[in-house]
Write a protein that holds these residues in place. Structure first.
Motif, PDB file in Angstrom:
ATOM      1  N   THR A 310       0.845  -1.192   0.000  1.00  0.00           N
ATOM      2  CA  THR A 310       0.000   0.000   0.000  1.00  0.00           C
ATOM      3  C   THR A 310       0.880   1.241   0.000  1.00  0.00           C
ATOM      4  O   THR A 310       1.685   1.442   0.917  1.00  0.00           O
ATOM      5  CB  THR A 310      -0.917   0.031   1.238  1.00  0.00           C
ATOM      6  N   PHE A 311       0.743   2.044  -1.052  1.00  0.00           N
ATOM      7  CA  PHE A 311       1.439   3.328  -1.144  1.00  0.00           C
ATOM      8  C   PHE A 311       0.414   4.417  -0.815  1.00  0.00           C
ATOM      9  O   PHE A 311      -0.391   4.800  -1.666  1.00  0.00           O
ATOM     10  CB  PHE A 311       2.003   3.545  -2.550  1.00  0.00           C
ATOM     11  N   SER A 312       0.424   4.884   0.429  1.00  0.00           N
ATOM     12  CA  SER A 312      -0.598   5.837   0.863  1.00  0.00           C
ATOM     13  C   SER A 312      -0.037   7.201   1.239  1.00  0.00           C
ATOM     14  O   SER A 312      -0.797   8.132   1.511  1.00  0.00           O
ATOM     15  CB  SER A 312      -1.364   5.264   2.064  1.00  0.00           C
ATOM     16  N   GLY A 313       1.281   7.337   1.260  1.00  0.00           N
ATOM     17  CA  GLY A 313       1.875   8.613   1.623  1.00  0.00           C
ATOM     18  C   GLY A 313       3.378   8.570   1.441  1.00  0.00           C
ATOM     19  O   GLY A 313       3.963   7.535   1.105  1.00  0.00           O
ATOM     20  N   GLY A 314       4.015   9.694   1.657  1.00  0.00           N
ATOM     21  CA  GLY A 314       5.454   9.749   1.473  1.00  0.00           C
ATOM     22  C   GLY A 314       5.827   9.695   0.003  1.00  0.00           C
ATOM     23  O   GLY A 314       5.002   9.927  -0.888  1.00  0.00           O
ATOM     24  N   ALA A 315       7.078   9.362  -0.266  1.00  0.00           N
ATOM     25  CA  ALA A 315       7.575   9.315  -1.641  1.00  0.00           C
ATOM     26  C   ALA A 315       8.454   8.088  -1.826  1.00  0.00           C
ATOM     27  O   ALA A 315       9.316   7.793  -0.995  1.00  0.00           O
ATOM     28  CB  ALA A 315       8.364  10.580  -1.967  1.00  0.00           C
ATOM     29  N   VAL A 316       8.219   7.379  -2.937  1.00  0.00           N
ATOM     30  CA  VAL A 316       9.035   6.223  -3.316  1.00  0.00           C
ATOM     31  C   VAL A 316       9.512   6.474  -4.738  1.00  0.00           C
ATOM     32  O   VAL A 316       8.695   6.672  -5.646  1.00  0.00           O
ATOM     33  CB  VAL A 316       8.240   4.907  -3.241  1.00  0.00           C
ATOM     34  N   SER A 317      10.822   6.472  -4.933  1.00  0.00           N
ATOM     35  CA  SER A 317      11.369   6.845  -6.233  1.00  0.00           C
ATOM     36  C   SER A 317      12.222   5.734  -6.826  1.00  0.00           C
ATOM     37  O   SER A 317      13.124   5.207  -6.166  1.00  0.00           O
ATOM     38  CB  SER A 317      12.217   8.115  -6.102  1.00  0.00           C
ATOM     39  N   PHE A 318      11.911   5.394  -8.091  1.00  0.00           N
ATOM     40  CA  PHE A 318      12.718   4.466  -8.883  1.00  0.00           C
ATOM     41  C   PHE A 318      13.390   5.241 -10.026  1.00  0.00           C
ATOM     42  O   PHE A 318      13.556   4.719 -11.124  1.00  0.00           O
ATOM     43  CB  PHE A 318      11.841   3.350  -9.455  1.00  0.00           C
ATOM     44  N   TYR A 319      13.774   6.459  -9.768  1.00  0.00           N
ATOM     45  CA  TYR A 319      14.343   7.334 -10.799  1.00  0.00           C
ATOM     46  C   TYR A 319      15.573   6.679 -11.433  1.00  0.00           C
ATOM     47  O   TYR A 319      16.497   6.239 -10.744  1.00  0.00           O
ATOM     48  CB  TYR A 319      14.727   8.681 -10.187  1.00  0.00           C
ATOM     49  N   ASP A 320      15.572   6.598 -12.763  1.00  0.00           N
ATOM     50  CA  ASP A 320      16.711   6.099 -13.536  1.00  0.00           C
ATOM     51  C   ASP A 320      17.037   4.638 -13.214  1.00  0.00           C
ATOM     52  O   ASP A 320      18.156   4.169 -13.467  1.00  0.00           O
ATOM     53  CB  ASP A 320      17.944   6.977 -13.300  1.00  0.00           C
ATOM     54  N   ALA A 321      16.091   3.904 -12.655  1.00  0.00           N
ATOM     55  CA  ALA A 321      16.322   2.486 -12.379  1.00  0.00           C
ATOM     56  C   ALA A 321      16.325   1.692 -13.683  1.00  0.00           C
ATOM     57  O   ALA A 321      15.717   2.093 -14.682  1.00  0.00           O
ATOM     58  CB  ALA A 321      15.251   1.946 -11.443  1.00  0.00           C
ATOM     59  N   HIS A 344      12.425   8.272 -15.979  1.00  0.00           N
ATOM     60  CA  HIS A 344      13.684   7.928 -16.652  1.00  0.00           C
ATOM     61  C   HIS A 344      14.106   6.474 -16.410  1.00  0.00           C
ATOM     62  O   HIS A 344      15.262   6.111 -16.671  1.00  0.00           O
ATOM     63  CB  HIS A 344      14.812   8.866 -16.221  1.00  0.00           C
ATOM     64  N   ALA A 345      13.204   5.651 -15.924  1.00  0.00           N
ATOM     65  CA  ALA A 345      13.531   4.235 -15.739  1.00  0.00           C
ATOM     66  C   ALA A 345      13.585   3.533 -17.094  1.00  0.00           C
ATOM     67  O   ALA A 345      12.970   3.968 -18.071  1.00  0.00           O
ATOM     68  CB  ALA A 345      12.504   3.563 -14.838  1.00  0.00           C
ATOM     69  N   THR A 346      14.340   2.435 -17.139  1.00  0.00           N
ATOM     70  CA  THR A 346      14.464   1.645 -18.365  1.00  0.00           C
ATOM     71  C   THR A 346      13.951   0.236 -18.107  1.00  0.00           C
ATOM     72  O   THR A 346      14.466  -0.468 -17.230  1.00  0.00           O
ATOM     73  CB  THR A 346      15.932   1.578 -18.829  1.00  0.00           C
ATOM     74  N   PHE A 347      12.938  -0.154 -18.879  1.00  0.00           N
ATOM     75  CA  PHE A 347      12.362  -1.492 -18.767  1.00  0.00           C
ATOM     76  C   PHE A 347      12.799  -2.273 -20.004  1.00  0.00           C
ATOM     77  O   PHE A 347      12.214  -2.137 -21.073  1.00  0.00           O
ATOM     78  CB  PHE A 347      10.836  -1.415 -18.684  1.00  0.00           C
ATOM     79  N   SER A 348      13.860  -3.075 -19.843  1.00  0.00           N
ATOM     80  CA  SER A 348      14.459  -3.711 -21.015  1.00  0.00           C
ATOM     81  C   SER A 348      14.473  -5.229 -20.962  1.00  0.00           C
ATOM     82  O   SER A 348      14.841  -5.861 -21.949  1.00  0.00           O
ATOM     83  CB  SER A 348      15.902  -3.218 -21.190  1.00  0.00           C
ATOM     84  N   GLY A 349      14.114  -5.829 -19.855  1.00  0.00           N
ATOM     85  CA  GLY A 349      14.191  -7.285 -19.824  1.00  0.00           C
ATOM     86  C   GLY A 349      13.528  -7.931 -18.625  1.00  0.00           C
ATOM     87  O   GLY A 349      13.169  -9.110 -18.670  1.00  0.00           O
ATOM     88  N   SER A 350      13.356  -7.209 -17.549  1.00  0.00           N
ATOM     89  CA  SER A 350      12.710  -7.788 -16.373  1.00  0.00           C
ATOM     90  C   SER A 350      11.238  -8.063 -16.650  1.00  0.00           C
ATOM     91  O   SER A 350      10.609  -7.403 -17.485  1.00  0.00           O
ATOM     92  CB  SER A 350      12.807  -6.831 -15.180  1.00  0.00           C
ATOM     93  N   THR A 351      10.708  -9.029 -15.930  1.00  0.00           N
ATOM     94  CA  THR A 351       9.265  -9.207 -15.894  1.00  0.00           C
ATOM     95  C   THR A 351       8.730  -8.303 -14.791  1.00  0.00           C
ATOM     96  O   THR A 351       8.985  -8.541 -13.606  1.00  0.00           O
ATOM     97  CB  THR A 351       8.895 -10.671 -15.607  1.00  0.00           C
TER      98      THR A 351
END
Length: 429
Positions: A310-321, A344-351
Motif C-alpha cells: 500500500t502506497f498511501s503517503g510519502g515518496a518512493v522513487s525508482f528514478y533512472d532504475a 527515466h527508468a528503463t524497462f528492457s528485460g525484467s518481468t
C-alpha cells in the motif's frame, strides 16, 4: 522470528572424530605398501628392466644390502607410527583448544548477557559492546550467530514510549533517551559489521539478522554490503525516523524480507544497489510517510516483490532504475496517496507486473521512461483516481495498459499520443 531457520554447519567447527589406533595403523601401512609397490613397479617399467639376474650364492655385499634394507623398512614403519601418533595428538590438542575457547566464550557470554539484562542503561551499553566483541572472536559461526541473535532480541523487546519534555516526567524522559542510545548502538554495530567483506575479521555477512517487529527510529548503515547468504528479516518492522541506507548494496542471494513493514518516516536509501539473485520481499508493506529511494538501481535477476503493498503517503522513487532481468512484482498493490516515481527508468528485460494493481490516489509517474520490452504488464489494473503519467515515455506500450485504462482515456491518466494510435509502433528513445 525467522521462520524455520536451520542451524548451518560452521566451516571452522572442530569435532574430534578419530579412528582407533589399530585401524589407523593398518590403513596407513596398507597405503604405504601400495604406494611403495607402485613406485617400485613404475621405476622398473620406466627403466625397462627385462629380468633380474639371480645368483645361487649370497655374497657379503648382498647380505649387507639386505640388512640395510631391513633397517630402512623398520625405520619407515617407525616413521609411519610416529606420523599417525603425531597426527592424533595434533587433533586432540586442537579439539582441546577448541573446547577451552568455547568454555571461555560461554563464560564471557553469560557475563555479557547479564550486563544486557541490567536495569542500568550504562551497564546495558557495556553488555552490547561485549556481545559484539564476542561475536567477532567466536570460535565458530554457531556461537557468533548466538551473540547476534541476542542483540537482535534486545531490539525486539517492548519499550516505554517517550513521555516528552514535560518536567513532571523528566526522569522517565531521560531514561527513554538512555535506552534509545542502547538501541541505536546495536543498530550501528550491526551495520558496521555487516558492511565488512565476508570472511574478514569482524564481518557478520552471511549471518542471519532477525529484526522482526523492531521499531527502527535511528540510523543503520548497510551501504555497500553484500547479501549473498543467510536470512535478513525486517518482517513487520516500523521505520519511523532516522536514515537506513542500503546504498550500493549487492543482493546476490539469500533472503531479505520487509514483509508487512511500515515506512512511516525517516528515509531509506537503496540508490545504486544491485538485485541480481535471491529474494527481496516488501509484500504487504505500507509506505505512508518518509522517503524511500531506489534511484539508479539495477534489477538484473532474482525476485523483488512489492505485492499487495500500500502506497498511501510519502515518496518512493525508482528514478533512472534499470529493469533488465529477474522479476519485479507490484501485483495487487494499492496506490492511494503520496508519490511513486519511475521517471527515466528503463524497462528492457525484467518481468515487471502491475497485475491487479489499483491506482486510486496520489501520483504515479513514468515520465521519460523507456519500454523496450513487452514484459511489463498492467493486466486487470484499475485506474479510479489520482494521477498516472507516462509523459515522454518511449517504446512499446506496457502489456494490457490501454485495455486497463479504457476508452476514452480518463483525465487522470496521461499517455503518449503514439500509444493511442490504432497501431502504435515503438519509438526511438
Amino acid at each position: 522470528m525467522i521462520a524455520n531457520r536451520r542451524p548451518r554447519p560452521a566451516s571452522d567447527d572442530r569435532e574430534l572424530r578419530l579412528w582407533k589406533v589399530g585401524r589407523a595403523l593398518t590403513i596407513t601401512f596398507a597405503a604405504a605398501v601400495l604406494v611403495a609397490g607402485g613406485i617400485f613397479y613404475g621405476l622398473v617399467y620406466l627403466l625397462d628392466f627385462q629380468e633380474i639376474d639371480t645368483t645361487k650364492k649370497l655374497d657379503a655385499k648382498t647380505l649387507f644390502d639386505l640388512v640395510k634394507l631391513s633397517f630402512g623398512v623398520v625405520a619407515g614403519a617407525g616413521a609411519l607410527v610416529a606420523l599417525v601418533v603425531a597426527y592424533r595428538r595434533q587433533r586432540v590438542d586442537e579439539a582441546g583448544a577448541h573446547r577451552e575457547a568455547t568454555r571461555l566464550h560461554t563464560e564471557r557470554f553469560s557475563q555479557a548477557v547479564e550486563q544486557l539484562g541490567s536495569d542500568s542503561p550504562a551497564v546495558q551499553l557495556g553488555g552490547v559492546h561485549a556481545l559484539a566483541g564476542l561475536a567477532d572472536d567466536a570460535p565458530d559461526n554457531n556461537l557468533r550467530q548466538t551473540c547476534i541473535d541476542v542483540l537482535c532480541a534486545y531490539l525486539q523487546l517492548p519499550f516505554t514510549p517517550d513521555p516528552g519534555n514535560d518536567p513532571a516526567h523528566q526522569q522517565e524522559h531521560h531514561r527513554y533517551l538512555a535506552l534509545r542510545k542502547v538501541r541505536h548502538t546495536i543498530l550501528r554495530l550491526i551495520g558496521d559489521h555487516y558492511r565488512r567483506p565476508q570472511g574478514t575479521h569482524r564481518s557478520w555477512q552471511g549471518c542471519d539478522l532477525d529484526l522482526t517487529d523492531v521499531i527502527i527510529d535511528g540510523p543503520i548503515d548497510f551501504s555497500g554490503a553484500t547479501f549473498s547468504d543467510g536470512a535478513v528479516s525486517f518482517r513487520g518492522a516500523t521505520f519511523s525516523s532516522g536514515m537506513v541506507s542500503f546504498q550500493g548494496a549487492m543482493f546476490s542471494g539469500g533472503r531479505v524480507s520487509f514483509y508487512g513493514a511500515t515506512f512511516s518516516g525517516g528515509a531509506m536509501d537503496f540508490d545504486d544497489a544491485t538485485f541480481s539473485d535471491g529474494t527481496v520481499s516488501f509484500q504487504d508493506a505500507t509506505f505512508s510517510g518518509g522517503m524511500v529511494g531506489f534511484g539508479s538501481v539495477m534489477f538484473s535477476g532474482g525476485l523483488v516483490s512489492f505485492g499487495r503493498v500500500t502506497f498511501s503517503g510519502g515518496a518512493v522513487s525508482f528514478y533512472d532504475a534499470t529493469f533488465s532481468g529477474g522479476r519485479v512484482f507490484f501485483s495487487i498493490a494499492t496506490f492511494s496517496g503520496g508519490m511513486v516515481g519511475f521517471d527515466h527508468a528503463t524497462f528492457s528485460g525484467s518481468t515487471v507486473s502491475f497485475q491487479g494493481a489499483t491506482f486510486s490516489g496520489g501520483r504515479v509517474r513514468f515520465n521519460d521512461a523507456t519500454f523496450s520490452s513487452d514484459m511489463v504488464g498492467f493486466n486487470d489494473a484499475t485506474f479510479s483516481g489520482g494521477t498516472v503519467s507516462f509523459n515522454g515515455a518511449t517504446g512499446v506500450p506496457p502489456h494490457e495498459l490501454l485495455a486497463a485504462v479504457g476508452t476514452p482515456v480518463p483525465a487522470t491518466v496521461e499517455l503518449p499520443g503514439i500509444w493511442l494510435s490504432p497501431d502504435p509502433q515503438p519509438q526511438e528513445g
